[in-house]
Design a protein around this motif. Structure first.
Motif, mmCIF file in Angstrom:
data_model
loop_
_atom_site.group_PDB
_atom_site.id
_atom_site.type_symbol
_atom_site.label_atom_id
_atom_site.label_comp_id
_atom_site.label_asym_id
_atom_site.label_seq_id
_atom_site.Cartn_x
_atom_site.Cartn_y
_atom_site.Cartn_z
ATOM 1 N N PHE A 255 0.815 -1.211 0.000
ATOM 2 C CA PHE A 255 0.000 0.000 0.000
ATOM 3 C C PHE A 255 0.847 1.259 0.000
ATOM 4 O O PHE A 255 0.387 2.327 -0.405
ATOM 5 N N GLY A 256 2.088 1.135 0.460
ATOM 6 C CA GLY A 256 2.984 2.283 0.411
ATOM 7 C C GLY A 256 3.221 2.777 -1.011
ATOM 8 O O GLY A 256 3.523 3.955 -1.231
ATOM 9 N N MET A 257 3.067 1.877 -1.997
ATOM 10 C CA MET A 257 3.246 2.270 -3.397
ATOM 11 C C MET A 257 2.192 3.287 -3.832
ATOM 12 O O MET A 257 2.422 4.090 -4.734
ATOM 13 N N PHE A 258 1.028 3.263 -3.178
ATOM 14 C CA PHE A 258 -0.036 4.192 -3.543
ATOM 15 C C PHE A 258 0.258 5.619 -3.093
ATOM 16 O O PHE A 258 -0.475 6.548 -3.453
ATOM 17 N N SER A 264 -0.959 5.874 -8.054
ATOM 18 C CA SER A 264 -2.319 5.830 -7.516
ATOM 19 C C SER A 264 -3.338 6.355 -8.519
ATOM 20 O O SER A 264 -4.417 5.765 -8.700
ATOM 21 N N THR A 265 -3.011 7.449 -9.221
ATOM 22 C CA THR A 265 -3.953 7.973 -10.209
ATOM 23 C C THR A 265 -4.091 7.026 -11.407
ATOM 24 O O THR A 265 -5.175 6.911 -11.991
ATOM 25 N N SER A 266 -3.016 6.339 -11.757
ATOM 26 C CA SER A 266 -3.089 5.356 -12.853
ATOM 27 C C SER A 266 -4.071 4.247 -12.514
ATOM 28 O O SER A 266 -4.871 3.815 -13.362
ATOM 29 N N ASN A 267 -4.053 3.779 -11.283
ATOM 30 C CA ASN A 267 -4.981 2.727 -10.864
ATOM 31 C C ASN A 267 -6.417 3.223 -10.815
ATOM 32 O O ASN A 267 -7.345 2.492 -11.180
ATOM 33 N N SER A 391 2.721 -3.684 -11.826
ATOM 34 C CA SER A 391 2.029 -4.036 -13.057
ATOM 35 C C SER A 391 0.820 -4.922 -12.782
ATOM 36 O O SER A 391 -0.260 -4.722 -13.351
ATOM 37 N N SER A 392 0.985 -5.897 -11.903
ATOM 38 C CA SER A 392 -0.108 -6.831 -11.636
ATOM 39 C C SER A 392 -1.259 -6.154 -10.899
ATOM 40 O O SER A 392 -2.426 -6.473 -11.125
ATOM 41 N N THR A 393 -0.943 -5.206 -10.019
ATOM 42 C CA THR A 393 -2.007 -4.489 -9.312
ATOM 43 C C THR A 393 -2.815 -3.650 -10.284
ATOM 44 O O THR A 393 -4.043 -3.564 -10.179
ATOM 45 N N LEU A 394 -2.165 -3.027 -11.275
ATOM 46 C CA LEU A 394 -2.891 -2.271 -12.291
ATOM 47 C C LEU A 394 -3.803 -3.192 -13.099
ATOM 48 O O LEU A 394 -4.959 -2.859 -13.361
ATOM 49 N N SER A 395 -3.300 -4.359 -13.502
ATOM 50 C CA SER A 395 -4.128 -5.327 -14.236
ATOM 51 C C SER A 395 -5.324 -5.751 -13.395
ATOM 52 O O SER A 395 -6.450 -5.887 -13.904
ATOM 53 N N PHE A 396 -5.101 -5.940 -12.116
ATOM 54 C CA PHE A 396 -6.169 -6.333 -11.185
ATOM 55 C C PHE A 396 -7.237 -5.251 -11.104
ATOM 56 O O PHE A 396 -8.435 -5.533 -11.197
ATOM 57 N N THR A 397 -6.816 -3.979 -10.935
ATOM 58 C CA THR A 397 -7.802 -2.909 -10.785
ATOM 59 C C THR A 397 -8.589 -2.700 -12.078
ATOM 60 O O THR A 397 -9.779 -2.392 -12.040
#
Length: 507
Positions: A255-258, A264-267, A391-397
């Motif tokens: 979550f620190g990545m956000f 965060s805006t990309s997601n 990358s995987s979190t973006l794909s997930f969102t």
């Protein structure tokens, strides 16, 4: 000295794998009627698609993190083996339940393939070429949407539905060997503690959410104990997941990545633009076939203009990455998405097919760059050891946004259409000829339309048109949210020179 990669062969393998995994659901959607006709189990039809989506979504952030910890290559190959194994099993299924289980196996593999493919690309491609190659990966998503339904329809009609799964095997084998032999991983990895508790709560929360969305309004009423219980379980499990992740030594989702504004805006944009786009993708074909009486044999033909538009800006966005900052590109293209969604609300039963085609192109142009530009923006500024997770979190969102979008706007459209039919023909939606038209798909075929008197058909198509246009109006909201989020992006720009030092050190 690091071993030299054969980048061209690796990129070809990654594109094959990406096409294979992203095309899978669109191929299956075309053939699902034939599959159910052979296997039975119409009441369990939704699980064939949902099982894949649940497994894929749950696996994305987990495999992304594991690839950061233990290496991209091993988990990409693992995903390829699992995906091909699931494909082979799907072709042998004797019941809809078996097929759903095997689809879940496929989904586990897909959850590893899609996000890790982009991360490997970023590792092996020289910085000055990443924008162009990233555009190709973005275009692959649009291409899969075009050709998936067409290939699925052809295979189902002229060969056998089992081959929509078997076709993955030769493609997967080629990609497997190309990665296995030619990709020499350069990034060093250190063994870390796996967050098993975080993984379990994440998977369980997604299962509860997906079951609630799929069963609600169909098998159970939205206010039933089953659905409210599933939503409550999702809320509890996701809260537990967040609590665990904030204290884990090596969390699945950091979550620190956000705290990184660009990330965060990309997601946020991925979630909301995905919700708007999937609504247009699903309901424009219904408008064309239900209101205009179109005879397109598959959604791939109907949506061809939209997908061509998305491929143009997916590839174009990648080419422009080194010339403009992420913020400028996303604002420009998402403005087109908002305009396209807004203009869809002007459609009527008297609108021309040419006008709908223009609007589809506009929507496609508006969404395409999110497939390539956001993928680059999400991992911008992170080290090689964090890119898999990013990358995987973006794909997930993005997947989550599409899933929520089609569910929420599906409820809205169905409610609007049923109410309008009720006002015209009574609360049951029954015409004087006792044709049950509470489902818009009932008037999509020329055979059914031919049985309905012209004046009644006009009323029904007017109700359908009105419900779809109002649904498009509601879908403007997520498109606008995505555009607003683009204005909050920081002004970083993809700079090949700044990436060159790290790339040189690794290669």
């Amino acid at each position: 000295m690091a071993k030299k990669n054969k980048a061209g062969l690796i990129i070809a393998a990654l594109l094959l794998a990406t096409l294979m995994a992203s095309m899978d659901n669109t191929i299956v959607a075309t053939a699902i009627g034939t599959i159910v006709g052979d296997l039975g189990g119409f009441d369990k039809l939704m699980w064939v698609t949902s099982a894949y989506m649940v497994a894929e979504m749950a696996g994305m952030p987990i495999f992304g993190k594991l690839s950061d910890m233990y290496g991209r290559k091993r988990f990409f190959i693992f995903g390829m083996i699992v995906f091909m194994s699931g494909s082979a099993l799907c072709g042998t299924a004797d019941s809809i339940i078996e097929l759903s289980i095997y689809r879940a196996v496929q989904g586990i593999g897909g959850g590893a393939l899609v996000p890790i493919a982009f991360t490997i690309m970023f590792d092996v491609v020289a910085p000055d070429k990443r924008g162009k190659i990233g555009g190709l990966f973005g275009a692959a998503y649009g291409i899969s949407s075009i050709f998936g339904p067409l290939i699925g329809a052809y295979i189902t009609d002229y060969i056998n539905w089992s081959w929509i799964f078997y076709i993955n095997l030769p493609v997967g084998i080629v990609a497997f060997f190309m990665i296995a032999f030619f990709y020499k991983e350069s990034v060093e990895h250190t063994k870390q503690k796996i967050d098993y508790l975080g993984a379990v709560t994440l998977v369980a929360s997604i299962l509860c959410l997906m079951f609630a969305l799929e069963l609600g309004g169909k098998e159970y009423a939205w206010n039933s104990g089953m659905i409210t219980g599933l939503f409550a379980a999702f809320a509890i499990l996701i809260a537990a997941f967040i609590f665990i992740e904030r204290r884990a030594q090596e969390p699945i989702i950091t979550f620190g990545m956000f705290k990184n504004r660009l990330y965060s805006t990309s997601n946020i944009m991925a979630v909301f633009s995905g919700a708007a786009f999937i609504t247009a993708s699903v309901y424009i074909p219904i408008f064309i076939q239900g209101v205009f009486g179109g005879t397109a044999t598959s959604s791939g033909l109907v949506l061809l203009p939209m997908m061509v538009g998305s491929v143009i800006t997916a590839a174009g966005g990648g080419f422009l990455l080194s010339k403009f900052n992420y913020r400028f590109i996303m604002i420009a293209t998402l403005a087109l998405l908002v305009a396209g969604m807004a203009l869809l609300t002007t459609l009527t039963t008297g609108s021309s097919r040419f006008m709908v085609t223009i609007l589809m192109i506009l929507v496609g142009l508006g969404i395409g760059s999110s497939f390539s530009v956001l993928s680059n923006a999400a991992i911008h500024g992170f080290t090689a050891k964090q890119r898999g997770s990013a990358s995987s979190t973006l794909s997930f969102t993005r997947e989550l946004g599409m899933t929520l979008g089609i569910t929420v706007f599906g409820i809205i459209q169905s409610h609007l259409f049923t109410n309008k039919l009720g006002a015209m023909f009574g609360s049951g939606g029954q015409t004087p000829e006792n044709l049950n038209l509470s489902d818009p798909s009932k008037i999509l075929t020329p055979e059914t339309r031919g049985q309905i008197p012209a004046q009644i058909l006009d009323k029904i198509t007017e109700a359908l048109s009105s419900s779809l246009v109002q649904t498009f109006a509601w879908a403007i909201i997520p498109a606008v949210i995505a555009l607003v989020a683009a204005f909050f992006m920081s002004k970083e720009k993809f700079d090949p020179a700044s990436e060159l030092e790290e790339y040189t050190a690794l290669h």
